[in-house]
Scaffold this motif. Structure first.
Motif, short mmCIF file in Angstrom:
data_model
loop_
_atom_site.label_atom_id
_atom_site.label_comp_id
_atom_site.label_asym_id
_atom_site.label_seq_id
_atom_site.Cartn_x
_atom_site.Cartn_y
_atom_site.Cartn_z
N LEU A 215 -47.25 10.89 -24.77
CA LEU A 215 -47.71 9.51 -24.91
C LEU A 215 -48.91 9.54 -25.84
O LEU A 215 -49.91 10.20 -25.55
CB LEU A 215 -48.09 8.92 -23.55
CG LEU A 215 -48.76 7.54 -23.54
CD1 LEU A 215 -47.86 6.48 -24.14
CD2 LEU A 215 -49.17 7.15 -22.11
N GLY A 216 -48.81 8.86 -26.98
CA GLY A 216 -49.91 8.88 -27.94
C GLY A 216 -50.08 7.53 -28.59
O GLY A 216 -49.11 6.79 -28.82
N GLN A 217 -51.33 7.19 -28.89
CA GLN A 217 -51.64 5.90 -29.52
C GLN A 217 -52.30 6.14 -30.87
O GLN A 217 -53.08 7.08 -31.05
CB GLN A 217 -52.57 5.09 -28.60
CG GLN A 217 -52.72 3.63 -28.96
CD GLN A 217 -53.86 3.36 -29.93
OE1 GLN A 217 -54.77 4.18 -30.08
NE2 GLN A 217 -53.83 2.22 -30.61
N SER A 218 -51.96 5.31 -31.86
CA SER A 218 -52.52 5.41 -33.21
C SER A 218 -52.17 6.78 -33.79
O SER A 218 -51.01 7.15 -33.86
CB SER A 218 -54.03 5.12 -33.17
OG SER A 218 -54.54 4.89 -34.45
N SER A 219 -53.16 7.58 -34.18
CA SER A 219 -52.82 8.89 -34.75
C SER A 219 -52.27 9.83 -33.70
O SER A 219 -51.64 10.84 -34.04
CB SER A 219 -54.03 9.52 -35.44
OG SER A 219 -55.05 9.83 -34.52
N ALA A 240 -40.73 10.89 -25.43
CA ALA A 240 -41.90 10.60 -26.27
C ALA A 240 -42.10 9.10 -26.40
O ALA A 240 -41.13 8.35 -26.58
CB ALA A 240 -41.75 11.24 -27.65
N ILE A 241 -43.35 8.69 -26.29
CA ILE A 241 -43.74 7.29 -26.43
C ILE A 241 -44.84 7.22 -27.47
O ILE A 241 -45.95 7.74 -27.27
CB ILE A 241 -44.25 6.72 -25.09
CG1 ILE A 241 -43.20 6.88 -24.00
CG2 ILE A 241 -44.66 5.26 -25.26
CD1 ILE A 241 -43.74 6.68 -22.60
N VAL A 338 -34.79 13.57 -28.01
CA VAL A 338 -35.28 13.22 -26.67
C VAL A 338 -35.37 11.70 -26.58
O VAL A 338 -35.44 11.01 -27.61
CB VAL A 338 -36.67 13.84 -26.40
CG1 VAL A 338 -36.61 15.36 -26.37
CG2 VAL A 338 -37.71 13.36 -27.42
N PRO A 339 -35.38 11.14 -25.38
CA PRO A 339 -35.62 9.69 -25.24
C PRO A 339 -36.91 9.31 -25.95
O PRO A 339 -37.94 9.98 -25.79
CB PRO A 339 -35.71 9.49 -23.73
CG PRO A 339 -34.89 10.61 -23.16
CD PRO A 339 -35.13 11.78 -24.08
N LEU A 340 -36.85 8.21 -26.72
CA LEU A 340 -37.95 7.88 -27.62
C LEU A 340 -38.24 6.38 -27.58
O LEU A 340 -37.31 5.56 -27.66
CB LEU A 340 -37.58 8.30 -29.05
CG LEU A 340 -38.55 7.99 -30.18
CD1 LEU A 340 -39.88 8.73 -29.98
CD2 LEU A 340 -37.93 8.38 -31.53
N ILE A 504 -43.69 4.79 -17.48
CA ILE A 504 -43.40 5.63 -16.32
C ILE A 504 -41.90 5.80 -16.13
O ILE A 504 -41.41 6.89 -15.79
CB ILE A 504 -44.07 5.06 -15.06
CG1 ILE A 504 -45.60 5.01 -15.25
CG2 ILE A 504 -43.70 5.89 -13.84
CD1 ILE A 504 -46.24 6.33 -15.63
N ASP A 505 -41.13 4.74 -16.34
CA ASP A 505 -39.68 4.85 -16.25
C ASP A 505 -39.15 5.91 -17.21
O ASP A 505 -38.32 6.75 -16.84
CB ASP A 505 -39.01 3.51 -16.55
CG ASP A 505 -39.06 2.54 -15.39
OD1 ASP A 505 -39.30 2.99 -14.25
OD2 ASP A 505 -38.87 1.33 -15.61
N LEU A 506 -39.63 5.88 -18.45
CA LEU A 506 -39.15 6.85 -19.43
C LEU A 506 -39.51 8.27 -19.01
O LEU A 506 -38.70 9.20 -19.16
CB LEU A 506 -39.71 6.54 -20.82
CG LEU A 506 -38.99 7.23 -21.97
CD1 LEU A 506 -37.58 6.66 -22.14
CD2 LEU A 506 -39.75 7.08 -23.28
N SER A 507 -40.72 8.44 -18.49
CA SER A 507 -41.15 9.78 -18.07
C SER A 507 -40.42 10.24 -16.82
O SER A 507 -40.19 11.44 -16.63
CB SER A 507 -42.66 9.81 -17.83
OG SER A 507 -43.00 9.06 -16.68
#
Length: 567
Positions: A215-219, A240-241, A338-340, A504-507
């Protein structure tokens, strides 16, 4: 070199955490025992086991791939922060930041609710990759991130990784010193090493090593895209989100080395050093390296500055070894399948580019301004381009001129690139791929900066999804000293809960039941696609959202992938 004010690391407050016990839990890792702290997360009242600054790697050798951490005897104290990686120009926030900047900075935090039994290895794991344009950030740079582990049944892992020139410098002279025979992308190598640590150790903290989600935001989201183009990432994560990622990872090593060579020439005397550039750079103090970036380095999606593209130097590069190809090609090849979930914000840079002048303009004045800007930056057909932009964004301009401006910036910089990546992945992957746009705006103006001259954010901008999902309502009060924490309304909280539950569902199960995938597996890439528009009432599933605008921006206006944001 333009360095925006927001590219400064923030040290999270301790106000949200209350010590709960004098003696915390002890966990055995493959390199030694660590003792964490038990703290109470103030907003939720949940007790958390928090292990800080666990070494996962050794980066004591500048511009070398990381080595596994040096092990320790006895029980290591993991209750205090020891340091962070070097930041851009050595800046930290606040000025009296107590965390020492270090080159050997490869540590991570593990956070899990104390109600869960350690060592059982059953909880899904979320590995958070922070933003900061890959030149700033740390395990503490997103206030109240730990709340995610209080709100949800997960183990949260937050690694530090090398930034700026420490993490991404590439030069011909450094190629010969690197066992890969290429240089650069060290920050990505650090991230991969942290994920290997997770595979070896997370069961001892209660996490399931077979359910690791990035899980990552921006960079941090940009890093996720780069990791999807790296074969060495296989088996290290399982979903990955990516939130508000810069979609442009196309710069090759030769091009990047030209820009970095110019930066070395401009900021050091190493080009004429009798023992060579590499030896000279290795001898420089870290303060000198922290500012070593190309003069044209920038990260903000501004109005177009030249008809041929933005040409911002990218820090993650296609080196052929770590990142083997550009991201779109990597997704088409299913290097990592992977689910994305790829998510952007409707008005991404309203958070930082909330332009007071444009906000006060009439639509006619805005068009005159835009035409003058384009003409002044080399666009020969500025008047006709302005007319086409006005037509494309009529809906937003009728609501507010500022909204039309912000959505225009967001779409050619962020949205169109992320949609292109999502469509490519959806056509190739056997795993589900979701495209999402955060539409819900703050219910009242969101003050970002303390300066009265800065307009508040009124639309769904950068960071807003994180703020709402984590309930980090004082994010900007802590980040930039905004006058007061944001006071959410019920719809803000409901929207944030929707987003967090999707993560959370994706994870947890590898899919998001409330969202519709971009395309079913095997459907041709030219077929219609689905995008999930995220409102507080729930996601609205829209066929081929953005298709007309993105096609027109690229083909008629020339604002194609050359204008997608880097870093």
């Amino acid at each position: 070199m333009h360095i925006p004010a927001w590219m400064v690391v923030v040290v999270a407050t301790q106000a949200s955490r209350i010590p709960a016990a004098p003696h915390g839990p002890v966990v055995t890792t493959d390199c030694g025992d660590v003792r964490g702290a038990c703290v109470i997360e103030r907003q939720t009242g949940v007790a958390l086991n928090w292990f800080k600054d666990i070494p996962y790697g050794n980066a004591s050798q500048r511009w070398q791939p990381p080595e596994p951490a040096v092990c320790w005897p006895g029980v290591r104290d993991a209750t205090n922060r020891r340091g962070i990686c070097w930041q851009i120009n050595g800046h930290t926030r606040p000025p009296n930041n107590p965390w020492q900047q270090r080159e050997d900075c490869l540590t991570l935090d593990v956070i899990v609710s104390s109600k869960h039994t350690l060592h059982n290895g059953t909880l899904p794991v979320i590995v958070w990759l922070y933003g900061g344009s890959l030149v700033a950030g740390s395990t503490d740079s997103y206030p109240h991130l730990e709340r995610l582990a209080a709100l949800e049944e997960i183990v949260l892992v937050v690694p530090n990784y090398r930034l700026g020139a420490f993490g991404f410098l590439t030069l011909p002279d450094l190629d010969t010193l690197d066992p890969r025979n290429v240089s650069g992308n060290y920050g990505l190598l650090d991230q991969q090493l942290s994920l290997r640590w997770v595979q070896h150790n997370i069961a001892a903290f209660g996490g399931d090593a077979s359910r690791v989600t990035l899980l990552g935001q921006s960079s941090g989201g940009t890093s996720i895209l780069a990791l999807l183009a790296s074969p060495a990432s296989r088996t290290l994560f399982h979903a990955a989100i990516s939130l508000s990622a810069s979609p442009n990872i196309t710069i090759d090593r030769v091009s990047a080395q030209k820009t970095f060579t110019a930066a070395v020439d401009a900021t050091t005397n190493c080009s004429s050093h009798p023992q060579g550039i590499a030896k000279c750079l290795l001898a420089l103090p870290p303060e000198a390296i922290s500012s070593l970036l190309p003069a044209t380095f920038d990260v903000e999606p501004a109005l177009p500055r030249a008809p041929c593209g933005m040409h911002y130097p990218g820090l993650p590069i296609v080196d052929g070894v770590t990142v083997v190809c550009d991201v779109r090609t990597a997704l088409a090849r299913r290097i990592i399948d992977v689910p994305l979930l790829l998510q952007t914000a409707y008005a991404e840079m309203d958070t930082y580019e909330n332009n007071v002048t444009i906000d006060a303009m009439s639509r006619a004045s805005y068009n005159n301004f835009l035409s003058g800007w384009l003409r002044g930056h080399g666009f020969m057909n500025a008047t006709s381009l302005t007319g086409e932009i006005d037509r494309l964004y009529t809906h937003e301009l009728q609501i507010a001129v500022e909204l039309g401006y912000q959505v225009f910036l967001a779409e050619y910089s962020f949205l169109c690139g992320n949609l292109a990546l999502a469509k490519t992945a959806a056509s190739a992957f056997s795993s589900p791929v979701y495209a999402s746009v955060g539409m819900h705006a703050p219910c009242r103006p969101l003050t970002v900066f303390s300066a009265t001259a800065a307009a508040p954010s009124r639309f769904s901008g950068h960071n807003w999804d994180f703020i709402a999902a984590i309930r980090s309502w004082d994010f900007y009060a802590e980040h930039f000293g905004a006058a007061a924490p944001y006071q959410p309304c019920a719809n803000d909280s409901v929207w944030g809960d929707h987003l967090r539950h999707q993560w959370i569902d994706l994870s947890r199960i590898g899919s998001v039941p409330s969202l519709v995938p971009v395309r079913p597996h095997g459907v041709p890439s030219r077929s219609p696609y689905m995008v999930n528009l995220q409102y507080c009432s729930g996601p609205e599933h829209v066929v081929s959202y953005g298709a007309t605008r993105c096609t027109t921006l690229a083909n008629s206006l020339g604002l194609d992938e050359r204008f997608w944001l880097t870093n």
